[in-house]
Design an enzyme around this catalytic site. Structure first.
Site, PDB file in Angstrom:
ATOM      1  N   CYS A 177       0.831  -1.217   0.000  1.00  0.00           N
ATOM      2  CA  CYS A 177       0.000   0.000   0.000  1.00  0.00           C
ATOM      3  C   CYS A 177       0.867   1.270   0.000  1.00  0.00           C
ATOM      4  O   CYS A 177       1.637   1.494   0.931  1.00  0.00           O
ATOM      5  CB  CYS A 177      -0.900  -0.061   1.233  1.00  0.00           C
ATOM      6  SG  CYS A 177      -1.610   1.497   1.761  1.00  0.00           S
ATOM      7  N   CYS A 187       0.238   3.671   2.907  1.00  0.00           N
ATOM      8  CA  CYS A 187       0.778   3.070   4.141  1.00  0.00           C
ATOM      9  C   CYS A 187       2.256   3.406   4.284  1.00  0.00           C
ATOM     10  O   CYS A 187       2.740   3.663   5.383  1.00  0.00           O
ATOM     11  CB  CYS A 187       0.591   1.557   4.137  1.00  0.00           C
ATOM     12  SG  CYS A 187      -1.136   1.028   4.070  1.00  0.00           S
TER      13      CYS A 187
END
Length: 107
Positions: free
Chosen positions: A26, A29
């Site tokens: 991600c 993230c």
């Protein structure tokens, strides 16, 4: 004192716990990671920051209905105090901790 702490033990404690539900693939993230590191350093032992990989901890992710990553959840004494998905800036995290955990923050 070698008892392994469970996730439930951690979030049930008096210390506020900011949980970062993330995935290694991600992009947002990865953006969130240094923000959380700086936040954790600044807060010291007033707030505990833990990361949970949703691809490895699928049951925990399902329990908290994690549908997008990153999702941040602030727990204290087993209760969810705050939850947000997406990148959250350090200053916003500090403000949330001050607002929602006043007693702990001032001790």
């Amino acid at each position: 004192m070698n008892k392994k702490e469970t996730f439930q033990d951690i979030i049930d404690g008096d210390t506020p716990v900011l949980v970062d539900f993330f995935a290694t693939w991600c992009g947002p993230c990865k953006t969130m990671s240094p923000i959380l590191e700086a936040f954790s350093k600044q807060m010291g032992d007033r707030v505990r920051v833990i990361k949970i990989d949703v691809d490895k901890a699928t049951n925990t992710a399902a329990t908290y209905k994690i549908q997008s990553v990153p999702t941040l959840i602030l727990f204290q004494k087993g209760q969810i105090l705050w939850r947000a998905s997406g990148v959250v800036q350090k200053q916003q995290l500090e403000n949330i901790i001050k607002e929602l955990t006043v007693k702990t923050y001032q001790e």
